[in-house]
Design a protein around this motif. Structure first.
Motif, PDB file in Angstrom:
ATOM      1  N   TYR A  58      37.506  45.806  56.708  1.00  0.00           N
ATOM      2  CA  TYR A  58      38.643  45.548  55.756  1.00  0.00           C
ATOM      3  C   TYR A  58      38.080  44.806  54.572  1.00  0.00           C
ATOM      4  O   TYR A  58      37.061  43.812  54.856  1.00  0.00           O
ATOM      5  CB  TYR A  58      39.836  45.048  56.178  1.00  0.00           C
ATOM      6  N   HIS A  59      38.822  44.677  53.373  1.00  0.00           N
ATOM      7  CA  HIS A  59      38.397  43.829  52.403  1.00  0.00           C
ATOM      8  C   HIS A  59      39.561  42.685  52.209  1.00  0.00           C
ATOM      9  O   HIS A  59      40.688  43.012  52.322  1.00  0.00           O
ATOM     10  CB  HIS A  59      38.380  44.732  50.998  1.00  0.00           C
ATOM     11  N   TYR A  60      39.077  41.671  52.280  1.00  0.00           N
ATOM     12  CA  TYR A  60      39.919  40.488  52.034  1.00  0.00           C
ATOM     13  C   TYR A  60      39.669  39.584  50.622  1.00  0.00           C
ATOM     14  O   TYR A  60      38.774  39.895  50.170  1.00  0.00           O
ATOM     15  CB  TYR A  60      39.802  39.508  53.259  1.00  0.00           C
ATOM     16  N   LYS A  61      40.653  38.989  50.132  1.00  0.00           N
ATOM     17  CA  LYS A  61      40.714  38.170  48.883  1.00  0.00           C
ATOM     18  C   LYS A  61      41.571  37.071  49.355  1.00  0.00           C
ATOM     19  O   LYS A  61      42.824  37.314  49.335  1.00  0.00           O
ATOM     20  CB  LYS A  61      40.876  39.096  47.752  1.00  0.00           C
ATOM     21  N   TYR A  62      40.970  36.025  49.177  1.00  0.00           N
ATOM     22  CA  TYR A  62      41.733  34.744  49.176  1.00  0.00           C
ATOM     23  C   TYR A  62      42.142  34.052  47.811  1.00  0.00           C
ATOM     24  O   TYR A  62      41.823  34.495  46.739  1.00  0.00           O
ATOM     25  CB  TYR A  62      40.883  33.510  49.657  1.00  0.00           C
ATOM     26  N   ALA A  63      43.137  33.144  48.098  1.00  0.00           N
ATOM     27  CA  ALA A  63      43.894  32.608  46.690  1.00  0.00           C
ATOM     28  C   ALA A  63      42.895  32.100  45.805  1.00  0.00           C
ATOM     29  O   ALA A  63      42.973  31.964  44.514  1.00  0.00           O
ATOM     30  CB  ALA A  63      44.877  31.843  47.058  1.00  0.00           C
ATOM     31  N   SER A  64      41.807  31.588  46.311  1.00  0.00           N
ATOM     32  CA  SER A  64      40.785  30.946  45.615  1.00  0.00           C
ATOM     33  C   SER A  64      40.079  31.941  44.791  1.00  0.00           C
ATOM     34  O   SER A  64      39.195  31.471  43.948  1.00  0.00           O
ATOM     35  CB  SER A  64      39.968  30.199  46.723  1.00  0.00           C
ATOM     36  N   GLY A  65      40.072  33.195  45.228  1.00  0.00           N
ATOM     37  CA  GLY A  65      39.505  34.253  44.598  1.00  0.00           C
ATOM     38  C   GLY A  65      38.100  34.594  45.330  1.00  0.00           C
ATOM     39  O   GLY A  65      37.581  35.633  45.081  1.00  0.00           O
ATOM     40  N   HIS A  66      37.631  33.829  46.242  1.00  0.00           N
ATOM     41  CA  HIS A  66      36.761  34.349  47.263  1.00  0.00           C
ATOM     42  C   HIS A  66      37.065  35.614  47.990  1.00  0.00           C
ATOM     43  O   HIS A  66      38.142  35.648  48.276  1.00  0.00           O
ATOM     44  CB  HIS A  66      36.536  33.353  48.088  1.00  0.00           C
ATOM     45  N   GLU A  67      36.246  36.446  47.996  1.00  0.00           N
ATOM     46  CA  GLU A  67      36.535  38.276  48.590  1.00  0.00           C
ATOM     47  C   GLU A  67      35.352  38.718  49.242  1.00  0.00           C
ATOM     48  O   GLU A  67      34.251  37.961  48.873  1.00  0.00           O
ATOM     49  CB  GLU A  67      37.233  38.821  47.444  1.00  0.00           C
ATOM     50  N   GLY A  68      35.531  39.477  50.177  1.00  0.00           N
ATOM     51  CA  GLY A  68      34.316  40.210  50.862  1.00  0.00           C
ATOM     52  C   GLY A  68      35.146  41.247  51.831  1.00  0.00           C
ATOM     53  O   GLY A  68      36.129  41.459  52.074  1.00  0.00           O
ATOM     54  N   ASP A  69      34.107  41.666  52.824  1.00  0.00           N
ATOM     55  CA  ASP A  69      34.488  42.714  53.507  1.00  0.00           C
ATOM     56  C   ASP A  69      34.142  41.810  55.110  1.00  0.00           C
ATOM     57  O   ASP A  69      33.250  41.116  55.286  1.00  0.00           O
ATOM     58  CB  ASP A  69      33.459  43.723  53.628  1.00  0.00           C
ATOM     59  N   ALA A  70      34.896  42.521  56.208  1.00  0.00           N
ATOM     60  CA  ALA A  70      34.797  41.968  57.571  1.00  0.00           C
ATOM     61  C   ALA A  70      35.076  42.988  58.409  1.00  0.00           C
ATOM     62  O   ALA A  70      35.826  43.938  57.861  1.00  0.00           O
ATOM     63  CB  ALA A  70      35.785  40.653  57.837  1.00  0.00           C
TER      64      ALA A  70
END
Length: 142
Positions: A58-70
């Motif tokens: 899945y793809h995630y994106k934090y409020a900080s702008g950091h994102e990625g896949d896990a």
């Protein structure tokens, strides 16, 4: 912004277990976890980074702008204990921990020494709850 260290790789999962895990019981438990997590997730195992075996993504994106896949769910057969990446934030799943068995927990994962220490049907419920939570709250490739 920092680059993610844990990305899906082309490394062979079976080769990893056979070369990394030096304990016969842990090796047996690793292969059993692969069978179970494959069944529960519907995905084939893939290596993530150098030591994590993941299922789905899945793809995630934090409020900080950091994102990625896990991976949706996964595990790592670490020396001291298995790290099970199945913990989710759903309050409805908290009662399951009372029935899981012998484990330690952190914000990101559950630690177990061996599969015989835990209740496998409860682990299944936790994995499925985690997958449903991720599907509802992230961009999922599932």
């Amino acid at each position: 912004m920092a680059k993610n260290k844990t990305n899906e790789t082309e490394a062979n999962v079976i080769d990893f277990i056979n070369s990394y895990v030096d304990n016969d019981q842990k090796k047996e438990d690793s292969f059993r976890l692969i069978e179970l997590m494959r069944e529960w997730s519907g995905f084939e195992p893939k290596m993530w980074g150098s030591t994590i075996i993941g299922f789905g993504s899945y793809h995630y994106k934090y409020a900080s702008g950091h994102e990625g896949d896990a991976p949706l769910i996964g595990f790592s057969p670490r020396k001291a204990a298995f790290s099970l990446y199945v913990h989710c934030q759903e309050q409805d799943s908290e009662h399951l921990f009372n029935e899981l068995g012998k484990f330690k927990i952190s914000k990101a994962c559950i630690y177990v020494k061996k599969l015989s220490d835990i209740n496998i049907p409860i682990l299944e419920k936790l994995c499925k709850t985690t997958i449903e939570y991720v599907k509802k709250n992230n961009d999922c490739a599932c």
